[in-house]
Design an enzyme around this catalytic site. Sequence first.
Site, mmCIF file in Angstrom:
data_model
loop_
_atom_site.group_PDB
_atom_site.id
_atom_site.type_symbol
_atom_site.label_atom_id
_atom_site.label_comp_id
_atom_site.label_asym_id
_atom_site.label_seq_id
_atom_site.Cartn_x
_atom_site.Cartn_y
_atom_site.Cartn_z
ATOM 1 N N TYR A 181 0.825 -1.223 0.000
ATOM 2 C CA TYR A 181 0.000 0.000 0.000
ATOM 3 C C TYR A 181 0.854 1.266 0.000
ATOM 4 C CZ TYR A 181 0.737 0.767 5.023
ATOM 5 O OH TYR A 181 1.294 1.030 6.240
ATOM 6 N N GLN A 282 -54.112 6.755 14.040
ATOM 7 C CA GLN A 282 -52.990 6.899 14.974
ATOM 8 C C GLN A 282 -51.787 6.028 14.567
ATOM 9 O OE1 GLN A 282 -53.300 5.579 19.116
ATOM 10 N NE2 GLN A 282 -52.768 7.677 19.716
ATOM 11 N N GLY A 343 -50.424 1.036 -2.978
ATOM 12 C CA GLY A 343 -50.100 0.620 -4.355
ATOM 13 C C GLY A 343 -49.422 1.735 -5.126
ATOM 14 N N GLU A 366 -18.408 4.379 -0.615
ATOM 15 C CA GLU A 366 -17.511 5.044 0.356
ATOM 16 C C GLU A 366 -17.379 4.220 1.640
ATOM 17 O OE1 GLU A 366 -17.173 9.178 0.601
ATOM 18 O OE2 GLU A 366 -18.118 9.528 -1.338
HETATM 19 C C1 FAD Z 1 -23.262 3.523 -7.382
HETATM 20 C C2 FAD Z 1 -21.844 3.345 -6.940
HETATM 21 C C3 FAD Z 1 -20.961 4.404 -7.061
HETATM 22 C C4 FAD Z 1 -19.626 4.258 -6.669
HETATM 23 N N1 FAD Z 1 -18.758 5.310 -6.860
HETATM 24 C C5 FAD Z 1 -17.418 5.109 -6.627
HETATM 25 C C6 FAD Z 1 -16.483 6.125 -6.944
HETATM 26 O O1 FAD Z 1 -16.841 7.222 -7.387
HETATM 27 N N2 FAD Z 1 -15.160 5.861 -6.772
HETATM 28 C C7 FAD Z 1 -14.712 4.665 -6.281
HETATM 29 O O2 FAD Z 1 -13.511 4.497 -6.145
HETATM 30 N N3 FAD Z 1 -15.597 3.681 -5.963
HETATM 31 C C8 FAD Z 1 -16.931 3.872 -6.117
HETATM 32 N N4 FAD Z 1 -17.840 2.874 -5.817
HETATM 33 C C9 FAD Z 1 -17.336 1.598 -5.322
HETATM 34 C C10 FAD Z 1 -17.690 1.325 -3.873
HETATM 35 O O3 FAD Z 1 -16.933 2.154 -3.028
HETATM 36 C C11 FAD Z 1 -17.505 -0.175 -3.599
HETATM 37 O O4 FAD Z 1 -18.548 -0.841 -4.288
HETATM 38 C C12 FAD Z 1 -17.518 -0.494 -2.148
HETATM 39 O O5 FAD Z 1 -16.370 -0.004 -1.520
HETATM 40 C C13 FAD Z 1 -17.620 -2.007 -1.895
HETATM 41 O O6 FAD Z 1 -16.694 -2.709 -2.648
HETATM 42 P P1 FAD Z 1 -17.154 -4.000 -3.501
HETATM 43 O O7 FAD Z 1 -18.297 -3.568 -4.330
HETATM 44 O O8 FAD Z 1 -15.970 -4.546 -4.174
HETATM 45 O O9 FAD Z 1 -17.699 -5.019 -2.418
HETATM 46 P P2 FAD Z 1 -16.815 -6.040 -1.558
HETATM 47 O O10 FAD Z 1 -15.656 -5.326 -0.953
HETATM 48 O O11 FAD Z 1 -16.565 -7.246 -2.355
HETATM 49 O O12 FAD Z 1 -17.843 -6.393 -0.388
HETATM 50 C C14 FAD Z 1 -18.873 -7.365 -0.537
HETATM 51 C C15 FAD Z 1 -19.497 -7.598 0.841
HETATM 52 O O13 FAD Z 1 -18.508 -8.132 1.718
HETATM 53 C C16 FAD Z 1 -18.431 -7.361 2.880
HETATM 54 N N5 FAD Z 1 -17.045 -7.310 3.358
HETATM 55 C C17 FAD Z 1 -15.908 -7.115 2.633
HETATM 56 N N6 FAD Z 1 -14.839 -7.104 3.420
HETATM 57 C C18 FAD Z 1 -15.284 -7.305 4.680
HETATM 58 C C19 FAD Z 1 -14.671 -7.404 5.958
HETATM 59 N N7 FAD Z 1 -13.341 -7.246 6.103
HETATM 60 N N8 FAD Z 1 -15.459 -7.622 7.039
HETATM 61 C C20 FAD Z 1 -16.789 -7.741 6.913
HETATM 62 N N9 FAD Z 1 -17.426 -7.664 5.742
HETATM 63 C C21 FAD Z 1 -16.704 -7.446 4.638
HETATM 64 C C22 FAD Z 1 -18.905 -5.974 2.476
HETATM 65 O O14 FAD Z 1 -19.402 -5.247 3.596
HETATM 66 C C23 FAD Z 1 -20.007 -6.300 1.475
HETATM 67 O O15 FAD Z 1 -21.206 -6.545 2.164
HETATM 68 C C24 FAD Z 1 -19.194 3.025 -6.144
HETATM 69 C C25 FAD Z 1 -20.088 1.963 -6.013
HETATM 70 C C26 FAD Z 1 -21.396 2.110 -6.411
HETATM 71 C C27 FAD Z 1 -22.350 0.948 -6.278
#
Ligand code: FAD
Length: 382
Positions: A181, A282, A343, A366
Amino acid sequence: MSSLPLTTLAEDERLIRDSVYRFADREIRPLVREMDEHAKIPRTLIDKLFDLGVMGVEIPDTLGGGGASFFHAVLAVEALSRIDPSIGVLVDVQNTLVANALLRWGSDDLKGRYLPRLASKSVGAYALSEAGSGSDAFAMASRASRRDRDWVLTGRKLWITNANEADLFIVFVNADPAAAYRGITAFLVERESSGFTVGKKEDKLGIRASSTCELILEDCIVPGANVVGEVGKGYKVAIETLNEGRIGIGAQMIGLAQGALDHTIKYVKERKQFGKAIAEFQAVQHQIARAATELEAARLMVYNAARLRDAGQPFLTEAAMCKIFSSEVAERVASLAVNLYGGYGFVKDYPVEKLYRDAKVGQIYEGTSNLQLQTIAKQILG
Ligand SMILES: Cc1cc2nc3c(=O)[nH]c(=O)nc-3n(C[C@H](O)[C@H](O)[C@H](O)COP(=O)(O)OP(=O)(O)OC[C@H]3O[C@@H](n4cnc5c(N)ncnc54)[C@H](O)[C@@H]3O)c2cc1C
């Protein structure tokens, strides 16, 4: 420090909230359904948002911005989201992520070149996520390598809000994979850069008007001067901007919940069953009272987190808490709105089914709710 109650706004705060809400009511409300159906925000509306001054709220006035605070930006996002959360997120990303990253980390040269554009005409986007790295964002596969004075970026970004409209992108790429990272670096990439393409647009459940696209970096050339912050410090840029950005998502969610409640209060007074307005039952009154109570709590949390941030005090836990809570409240209030419309709540001729769809994303982007809980637990448990 002011000793005003949290929700009592100073004159300038009230001014921005009220003027943005009046604008949204007049200029955005008539377009909401069409924008949702066509999954598109008209450029004319984006131009009006620039004219209104909400695209560069915190950018100094010497660079063409509003010279206002983070809390002002939060109030603008809330007011816009009350009418359309898709416009709320456009403005949120512009202010709390893109301009914020440049303001905090950009060199004077970068600020001078790009902040005036962000304040006046250029939409910005923030690209961290990839297909294989969402919650684990720093496991990104995109790479950067040096070529003379430039950088060459390769890889793909996914889910990028504002990508269709944006001219300027903050893109996170790993410039030294061996350092894990600590190789992540933030770049300011212009849409016209060689090797940069905006790819497929997602067909989404909610906030459909807001564009969400893939970005393709194929030997994309970025000048060395466009590194945001330091090489290898992109993880810091990402963490710190997202910590603040999620307060903006909280604002989007309380705006959405307020919008759903506004529609519902009006509707239950008009809709008659059993010979009287359903607002007279209510059970209905209590459901609305509970929704209003939850919204008040969520708003207090969002305002407190934003005011802590502006006061330079720690706000990490409060920001995570306000996002998780307000996104859950938004989903519950929008769901109640659908229920109380009966509905009519289930069809697109009425506004609340859209808000129900829009609410869901607050628990995903986010940082998902699980990740917010992880942040909160870490702070509490040490
Ligand atoms: C409409 C939309 C707009 C977006 N806009 C942006 C943007 O502008 N820029 C950008 O960079 N990204 C953007 N994103 C991406 C977004 O930030 C990610 O979708 C999000 O961070 C989740 O990542 P993922 O979809 O890969 O899910 P994953 O990380 O695969 O997660 C899947 C599930 O596993 C759970 N999970 C994962 N790791 C853990 C853990 N360690 N402990 C417990 N639970 C866990 C998560 O909570 C989730 O329920 C956007 C997403 C959407 C849907």
